[in-house]
Motif scaffolding. Sequence first.
Motif, short mmCIF file in Angstrom:
data_model
loop_
_atom_site.label_atom_id
_atom_site.label_comp_id
_atom_site.label_asym_id
_atom_site.label_seq_id
_atom_site.Cartn_x
_atom_site.Cartn_y
_atom_site.Cartn_z
N TRP A 88 0.79 -1.15 0.10
CA TRP A 88 0.13 0.03 0.07
C TRP A 88 0.94 1.32 -0.20
CZ3 TRP A 88 -1.28 4.38 2.26
CH2 TRP A 88 -2.34 5.06 2.13
N MET A 89 2.06 1.22 0.90
CA MET A 89 2.76 2.35 0.76
C MET A 89 3.54 2.78 -0.54
SD MET A 89 4.59 1.97 4.65
CE MET A 89 5.78 3.49 4.31
N LEU A 90 3.96 1.47 -1.01
CA LEU A 90 4.89 1.69 -2.36
C LEU A 90 3.88 2.39 -3.37
CD1 LEU A 90 6.70 -1.84 -2.43
CD2 LEU A 90 7.67 0.58 -2.35
N LYS A 91 2.68 1.89 -3.31
CA LYS A 91 1.71 2.41 -4.40
C LYS A 91 1.43 3.85 -4.09
CE LYS A 91 -2.92 1.87 -6.03
NZ LYS A 91 -3.94 2.94 -5.64
N GLN A 92 1.41 4.48 -2.94
CA GLN A 92 1.11 5.82 -2.55
C GLN A 92 2.55 6.63 -3.15
OE1 GLN A 92 -1.76 7.27 -1.27
NE2 GLN A 92 -2.53 5.06 -1.60
N ILE A 93 3.68 5.82 -2.79
CA ILE A 93 4.73 6.42 -3.13
C ILE A 93 5.09 6.72 -4.66
CG2 ILE A 93 7.32 6.21 -3.06
CD1 ILE A 93 7.21 4.80 -0.38
N HIS A 117 15.24 0.80 3.27
CA HIS A 117 16.42 -0.55 3.21
C HIS A 117 15.76 -1.22 2.46
CE1 HIS A 117 18.60 -3.99 4.14
NE2 HIS A 117 19.47 -3.42 3.64
N ASN A 118 14.36 -1.74 2.85
CA ASN A 118 13.84 -3.13 2.21
C ASN A 118 13.18 -2.71 0.89
OD1 ASN A 118 14.16 -4.28 4.33
ND2 ASN A 118 12.05 -3.88 5.54
N HIS A 119 13.25 -1.48 0.57
CA HIS A 119 12.59 -1.20 -0.79
C HIS A 119 13.71 -0.16 -1.60
CE1 HIS A 119 9.44 -2.18 1.85
NE2 HIS A 119 8.77 -2.87 0.81
N LEU A 120 14.98 -0.52 -1.61
CA LEU A 120 15.87 0.34 -2.29
C LEU A 120 15.33 0.46 -3.78
CD1 LEU A 120 18.95 -0.81 -0.61
CD2 LEU A 120 18.02 1.21 -0.21
N GLU A 121 15.03 -0.73 -4.44
CA GLU A 121 14.67 -0.47 -5.84
C GLU A 121 13.65 0.42 -6.18
OE1 GLU A 121 12.15 -4.25 -4.25
OE2 GLU A 121 13.98 -2.82 -3.87
N TYR A 122 13.06 1.00 -5.43
CA TYR A 122 12.12 1.92 -5.73
C TYR A 122 12.44 3.39 -5.61
CZ TYR A 122 9.00 -2.26 -5.54
OH TYR A 122 8.47 -3.51 -5.61
N LEU A 123 13.99 3.46 -5.04
CA LEU A 123 14.38 4.80 -4.63
C LEU A 123 15.17 5.31 -5.82
CD1 LEU A 123 15.57 4.07 -1.05
CD2 LEU A 123 13.11 5.03 -1.62
N PRO A 124 14.52 6.59 -6.42
CA PRO A 124 15.20 7.00 -7.47
C PRO A 124 16.59 7.66 -6.98
CG PRO A 124 13.33 8.42 -6.97
CD PRO A 124 13.19 7.33 -6.09
N THR A 125 17.65 7.67 -8.11
CA THR A 125 19.13 8.22 -7.45
C THR A 125 18.92 9.79 -7.73
OG1 THR A 125 19.69 7.89 -9.99
CG2 THR A 125 20.01 6.12 -8.33
N ASP A 126 18.09 10.40 -8.03
CA ASP A 126 18.17 11.65 -8.33
C ASP A 126 17.58 12.66 -7.23
OD1 ASP A 126 15.61 11.34 -8.82
OD2 ASP A 126 15.30 12.36 -10.59
N SER A 127 17.32 11.88 -6.14
CA SER A 127 16.72 12.60 -4.76
C SER A 127 18.04 12.27 -3.68
CB SER A 127 15.66 11.57 -4.27
OG SER A 127 14.37 12.07 -5.09
N LEU A 128 17.53 13.13 -2.38
CA LEU A 128 18.46 13.16 -1.40
C LEU A 128 17.70 12.48 -0.41
CD1 LEU A 128 21.09 14.10 0.10
CD2 LEU A 128 19.97 15.98 0.67
N TYR A 129 18.57 11.41 0.24
CA TYR A 129 17.61 10.75 1.47
C TYR A 129 18.22 11.25 2.91
CZ TYR A 129 15.72 8.66 -2.59
OH TYR A 129 15.30 8.10 -3.89
N HIS A 182 26.64 0.10 5.41
CA HIS A 182 27.46 -0.89 4.83
C HIS A 182 26.36 -1.53 3.83
CE1 HIS A 182 30.81 0.37 6.86
NE2 HIS A 182 30.84 -0.24 7.78
N LEU A 183 25.38 -2.05 4.33
CA LEU A 183 24.42 -2.98 3.68
C LEU A 183 23.84 -2.18 2.15
CD1 LEU A 183 22.02 -4.52 6.30
CD2 LEU A 183 23.80 -5.53 5.32
N ILE A 184 23.60 -0.77 2.34
CA ILE A 184 23.06 -0.32 1.41
C ILE A 184 24.24 0.03 0.33
CG2 ILE A 184 22.21 2.11 0.51
CD1 ILE A 184 20.52 2.07 3.16
N GLU A 185 25.41 0.35 0.81
CA GLU A 185 26.65 0.51 -0.11
C GLU A 185 26.81 -0.67 -0.91
OE1 GLU A 185 29.32 3.48 2.84
OE2 GLU A 185 29.78 1.45 3.22
N ARG A 186 26.47 -1.95 -0.45
CA ARG A 186 26.75 -3.04 -1.31
C ARG A 186 25.54 -3.03 -2.21
NH1 ARG A 186 30.21 -7.16 -0.14
NH2 ARG A 186 31.44 -7.21 1.95
N GLN A 187 24.46 -2.53 -1.97
CA GLN A 187 23.37 -2.85 -2.82
C GLN A 187 22.96 -1.66 -3.70
OE1 GLN A 187 19.79 -4.69 -0.21
NE2 GLN A 187 21.22 -3.82 1.49
N LYS A 188 23.13 -0.39 -3.39
CA LYS A 188 22.89 0.70 -4.20
C LYS A 188 23.48 1.87 -3.86
CE LYS A 188 18.84 2.59 -6.58
NZ LYS A 188 17.24 2.44 -6.58
#
Length: 410
Positions: free
Chosen positions: A213-218, A240-252, A267-273
């Motif tokens: 539901w949250m992903l749909k709203q996002i 962290h559980n939904h890194l594939e949905y986070l665009p790279t042109d934003s600041l987090y 460290h986990l995110i550095e390995r993934q995205k």
Amino acid sequence: MRIGKVSEKYHISVDNIYYYINYGLLVPPKPRGQYVFDEQTVRDLEWILGLKELDFSLREIHVILSLKRISGLADPQDMEELKEIFKGKRDFCRKEIGRKQQILEHLDSHIQAMEARESVPQHSTGVPLSALPLLRCPVCGGPLSLSEVEMDQRFIYKGNLSCACGYSAHISSGILMTPNKNENLQDTPDITRELYKDLPPALISTFQRSYNWMLKQIQETGLHKKVVAETYVNAWFFMHNHLEYLPTDSLYIVIDKYPETLLMYKHLIERQKPELDILYLADSSTRFPLKENCIDVHLDFFAANEHNFYHDTFLYERIAPYLTAHAELVGTYFYFENAPKSMRLLLSQYPECSSRNFHLGYFLSSLEKAGFCPVDSEDCGAVTDSGNNLGFGFHVKGEKMHLMPYHARK
């Protein structure tokens, strides 16, 4: 022989022997009300054990024994039928060997892919240079000066921040550390992700419904070229559980009171995205070294609840100064339905916890008071058993805990 002696001689449990009797595989005589294994019954048991070694199922063994019992396998036609049964099992085993070989090859491929990914050099990240315009002194609102900096063209890995008013913070391991260190003893940094273990299937399914539901709203709101923040990630970390949905042109901006938790996730995110620009901010308060009106979207999965574990204030009231005039809130609120035992246990485990925590009416009215209008929400259902999970040790079995994903804006 009595059943106990048979069990001992053939290394088979008494329960299994009784199961074979009830299934009709064994038909021992029963003089004076007790089973006795005569020579014929023992031979049948030996047949059963031998056929099990050949991987025949109990149903298949029953067919073979029935054939044997009817004719004694004296008729050539019966022997031919038994031979066909064995051929059928042989052909099935050959097919299984081929199928298992394919599975082994697929498993080897997956393992090699995982090992290749592990061998890729890890990219270190730090405070993004793109985040520097957002940094301000939380005491006076003035600019922060940097000194003793270690950096490259994209990130700052180490350095000191100071304000003319006397405020100071520092960057270590690419994390911005403020003077507001955690002093609460009721919680610990979850660097081994214990909160994610031993969740019962019903709760995991409810989590996933709220995630969806949250992903749909996002996706409808859009995160491109925005400043997106998430707080209290030690409990649950949606981004962290939904890194594939986070665009790279934003600041987090990822905020938590534990530097250890932030470093683990970093460290986990550095390995993934590693291409994401993320400002990791270690701060146990809600007075962040950020300028006002800078956060466009705030993500919350249990953060509003987590805030009330240690404060009797509303999360969005406290961080409202950092949210833009058109800020969006997308999150999931956890609430109890008539759960007095759970609340009593919660308050005993967390003495600082607000008595209004896990209260839907409180959450909705506080949203309104903080100047937010609900856009949409959904009840994803209730669970009555959170298992022996570390994160929900206060939830008493049988009492309902609901998850309500929500979308609100100023």
